[in-house]
Design a protein around this motif. Structure first.
Motif, short mmCIF file in Angstrom:
data_model
loop_
_atom_site.label_atom_id
_atom_site.label_comp_id
_atom_site.label_asym_id
_atom_site.label_seq_id
_atom_site.Cartn_x
_atom_site.Cartn_y
_atom_site.Cartn_z
N ALA A 324 0.86 -1.17 0.16
CA ALA A 324 -0.23 -0.09 0.02
C ALA A 324 1.01 1.34 0.08
CB ALA A 324 -0.82 -0.08 1.15
N ILE A 325 0.48 2.21 -1.07
CA ILE A 325 1.29 3.45 -0.98
C ILE A 325 0.54 4.56 -0.90
CG2 ILE A 325 2.85 4.87 -2.74
CD1 ILE A 325 3.38 2.36 -4.06
N SER A 326 0.43 5.35 0.02
CA SER A 326 -0.40 6.42 0.48
C SER A 326 0.22 7.57 -0.54
CB SER A 326 -0.42 6.53 1.77
OG SER A 326 -1.16 5.66 2.63
N THR A 327 -0.90 8.31 -1.03
CA THR A 327 -0.63 9.41 -1.87
C THR A 327 -1.71 10.73 -1.72
OG1 THR A 327 -2.35 9.01 -3.51
CG2 THR A 327 -0.21 8.22 -4.01
N GLY A 328 -1.58 11.90 -1.80
CA GLY A 328 -2.42 12.82 -1.58
C GLY A 328 -3.81 12.82 -1.94
N TRP A 329 -4.13 12.05 -3.02
CA TRP A 329 -5.45 11.64 -3.53
C TRP A 329 -6.07 10.39 -3.34
CZ3 TRP A 329 -4.66 7.77 -6.82
CH2 TRP A 329 -3.51 7.79 -7.36
N GLY A 330 -5.25 9.39 -2.82
CA GLY A 330 -5.73 8.05 -2.43
C GLY A 330 -4.62 7.21 -2.14
N VAL A 331 -4.80 5.73 -2.25
CA VAL A 331 -3.92 4.89 -1.99
C VAL A 331 -3.81 4.00 -3.19
CG1 VAL A 331 -3.33 2.84 -0.49
CG2 VAL A 331 -4.57 4.74 0.53
N LEU A 332 -2.47 3.70 -3.51
CA LEU A 332 -2.40 2.70 -4.78
C LEU A 332 -1.84 1.60 -4.27
CD1 LEU A 332 -0.27 5.05 -7.25
CD2 LEU A 332 -2.60 4.13 -7.63
N VAL A 333 -2.23 0.34 -4.57
CA VAL A 333 -1.73 -1.03 -4.02
C VAL A 333 -1.53 -1.94 -5.42
CG1 VAL A 333 -2.31 -2.77 -2.65
CG2 VAL A 333 -3.52 -0.66 -2.34
N PRO A 334 -0.20 -1.71 -5.56
CA PRO A 334 0.43 -2.90 -6.70
C PRO A 334 0.52 -4.32 -5.80
CG PRO A 334 2.28 -1.62 -5.78
CD PRO A 334 1.10 -1.11 -5.24
N GLN A 335 0.08 -5.23 -6.70
CA GLN A 335 -0.06 -6.80 -6.21
C GLN A 335 0.61 -7.51 -7.12
OE1 GLN A 335 -4.29 -6.50 -5.35
NE2 GLN A 335 -4.58 -7.34 -7.55
N ILE A 336 1.04 -8.69 -6.82
CA ILE A 336 1.39 -9.86 -7.57
C ILE A 336 0.86 -11.48 -6.91
CG2 ILE A 336 3.56 -10.05 -6.25
CD1 ILE A 336 5.14 -10.75 -9.17
N ASN A 337 0.70 -12.13 -7.69
CA ASN A 337 0.14 -13.54 -7.10
C ASN A 337 0.52 -14.71 -8.08
OD1 ASN A 337 -2.20 -12.05 -8.67
ND2 ASN A 337 -2.38 -14.40 -8.59
N ALA A 338 0.78 -15.93 -7.68
CA ALA A 338 1.14 -16.85 -8.18
C ALA A 338 0.62 -18.07 -7.71
CB ALA A 338 2.83 -17.03 -8.35
N ASP A 339 0.37 -19.13 -8.37
CA ASP A 339 -0.27 -20.81 -7.86
C ASP A 339 0.11 -21.71 -8.73
OD1 ASP A 339 -2.41 -21.22 -10.00
OD2 ASP A 339 -3.14 -19.37 -9.17
N TRP A 340 0.06 -22.72 -8.27
CA TRP A 340 0.37 -24.11 -8.75
C TRP A 340 -1.02 -24.89 -8.77
CZ3 TRP A 340 0.50 -28.72 -5.70
CH2 TRP A 340 0.50 -30.32 -6.33
N THR A 341 -1.61 -25.24 -10.12
CA THR A 341 -2.69 -25.84 -10.13
C THR A 341 -2.74 -27.34 -10.55
OG1 THR A 341 -4.14 -23.68 -10.84
CG2 THR A 341 -5.14 -25.67 -11.49
N HIS A 342 -3.55 -28.23 -9.92
CA HIS A 342 -3.52 -29.62 -10.29
C HIS A 342 -4.77 -30.07 -10.70
CE1 HIS A 342 -2.38 -33.86 -10.31
NE2 HIS A 342 -3.30 -34.07 -9.70
N GLU A 343 -4.92 -30.82 -11.70
CA GLU A 343 -6.16 -31.40 -12.51
C GLU A 343 -6.40 -32.65 -11.93
OE1 GLU A 343 -9.68 -31.61 -13.43
OE2 GLU A 343 -8.79 -29.70 -14.29
N TYR A 344 -7.58 -32.82 -10.93
CA TYR A 344 -7.91 -34.33 -10.66
C TYR A 344 -8.73 -35.07 -11.49
CZ TYR A 344 -5.72 -32.67 -6.37
OH TYR A 344 -5.01 -31.97 -5.28
N GLY A 345 -9.77 -34.42 -12.26
CA GLY A 345 -10.57 -35.07 -13.06
C GLY A 345 -10.59 -34.56 -14.39
N ASN A 346 -11.37 -34.72 -15.16
CA ASN A 346 -11.31 -33.99 -16.52
C ASN A 346 -10.25 -34.82 -17.49
OD1 ASN A 346 -11.24 -32.17 -18.62
ND2 ASN A 346 -9.69 -30.81 -17.85
N GLY A 347 -10.52 -36.22 -17.43
CA GLY A 347 -9.78 -37.09 -18.19
C GLY A 347 -10.12 -37.00 -19.55
#
Length: 420
Positions: A324-347
């Motif tokens: 969270a980065i505060s400024t005079g006109w609001g708050v800017l929030v840069p973000q990053i996310n990552a995940d590993w996905t595994h498929e069990y069905g969908n054969g």
């Protein structure tokens, strides 16, 4: 993608043919239409069914298919048959238009976090919806516009394609208690793809209901349910060559499906000054019932697709960080996310078809198989949230798919939120 298995009675078995799993649709068609015993044209397709004694045409066939299968005197060893231009079509775009159902995420992630009065507003991940900052009132409206590029690689079993999807989500949510947020949204998307010998379009639309629970500071649990109706159209070219004679032409179809999806996500956020970081875990279940439909055209090679179904069960484990980065006109929030996905069905699943002009009481049914699913892949996303005065928010997100055997997927989202 487990599929409904249809009964194969005597007229459905392909004599002298290997199993459906060993052949593509194009190979199955050529095998059914080949010449046996010198002049027994389409022997495997017609079988013991009657032919007209004068014209040698199979009875109860449409005119174009009957013409392809008319018995004529030919060399005992005819030249090998191959697909003409556009050959190898995998049942028109109907089958490929929905092959990505278990791979491409159609539901927007609903992430909202409660913020304490004396704490900096945290941020979270999610393609299609920024994490919820505390707004000015108890009712919030949001609008997201999405653009996706989804490309499938060509394989032996399934056609590749290049596609794009444009869509939007319009919804509202409210907090009936300080530990609970609930809401509803409407989703619409138009998917358009191009293949070597044709293309497809699909309109998807339906509602989503969701809830987020915050039983204690830092922890959250999200739950969502979505219904999506998919109405498609396909255009294709299917050709077949025998003894230097080319059969075939333009083919179109109208595939459709009903899809149901449920998502459960949970995580915990640790605040370190302006930095918020925490683990994420998601379980996602999808089920689709695909309509039976018949291709249209005048070649005799049009197909009648049987009803089908597929199911997918995935888990995702990952992490997210924001600052969270505060400024005079609001708050800017840069973000990053990552995940590993595994498929069990969908054969790997079998798709069963018949020739549309095979009008016998027991038409010949044959099948072909889709690719085996990719069981493990990754998502990487980044975004920026701007928290503005008077309860306004603006956000932008980008997400990409990494390490998938068949798909390249890129999603960009722009949106706004406001409190009433």
């Amino acid at each position: 993608m487990p599929t409904k298995l249809y009964s194969l009675i005597s007229g459905l078995i392909l004599a002298g043919n290997s199993s459906a799993s060993a052949q593509t649709l194009d190979q199955q068609i050529r095998n059914l239409l080949e010449v046996e015993g010198g002049q027994n044209v389409c022997g495997k397709l017609v079988g013991n069914s009657a032919r007209d004694s004068q014209t040698l045409l199979p009875l109860n066939f449409g005119p174009q298919l009957a013409g392809i299968c008319r018995n004529i005197a030919v060399s005992p060893e005819p030249p090998p048959m191959g697909a003409g231009p556009g050959g190898g079509a995998q049942g028109g775009a109907g089958s490929t238009a929905f092959s990505a159902l278990g791979q491409a995420d159609q539901v927007l992630k609903k992430r909202r976090l409660r913020t304490g009065k004396n704490e900096a507003p945290p941020a979270g991940g999610g393609s299609g919806d920024a994490d919820r900052m505390t707004l000015a009132s108890n009712i919030n409206l949001f609008f997201n516009a999405d653009y996706r590029e989804l490309d499938r690689r060509q394989t032996v079993s399934e056609q590749g394609y290049n596609s794009d999807e444009k869509g939007f989500t319009l919804g509202m949510d409210t907090m009936p208690a300080d530990w609970l947020l609930t809401g509803v949204a409407f989703n619409y998307a138009h998917w358009r793809g191009e293949q070597i010998n044709g293309g497809f379009e699909t309109d998807s639309y339906g509602p989503t209901v969701f809830a987020s629970l915050f039983p204690w500071q830092g922890f959250f649990a999200d739950l969502s349910f979505q219904y999506t109706r998919k109405d498609g159209s396909s255009r294709n070219q299917r050709n077949y060559t025998r003894n230097s004679t080319l059969y075939g032409g333009a083919i179109s179809g109208s595939p459709g499906a009903d899809q149901y999806e449920g998502n459960f996500s949970t995580g915990y956020d640790y605040a370190i000054g302006g930095l918020t970081i925490g683990p994420r875990a998601t379980v996602r279940y999808r089920h689709a019932n695909m309509d039976a439909y018949t291709e249209h055209g005048g070649s005799g090679l049009e197909l009648r697709f049987q009803e089908d179904k597929l199911s997918s069960l995935q888990s995702s484990i990952g992490a997210q960080a924001s600052f969270a980065i505060s400024t005079g006109w609001g708050v800017l929030v840069p973000q990053i996310n990552a995940d590993w996905t595994h498929e069990y069905g969908n054969g790997q699943r079998s798709i069963f078809v018949q020739f549309a002009q095979d009008n016998r009481p027991v038409p010949t049914t044959f099948g072909f198989q889709t690719d085996k699913p990719d069981r493990d892949f990754f998502h990487l996303g980044t975004g920026l949230v701007a928290v503005l005065p008077n309860g306004w928010q603006a956000f932008a997100n980008f997400e990409t798919l990494l390490g998938h055997a068949y798909f390249d997927n890129y999603v960009g989202t722009l949106g706004i939120r406001l409190g009433l």
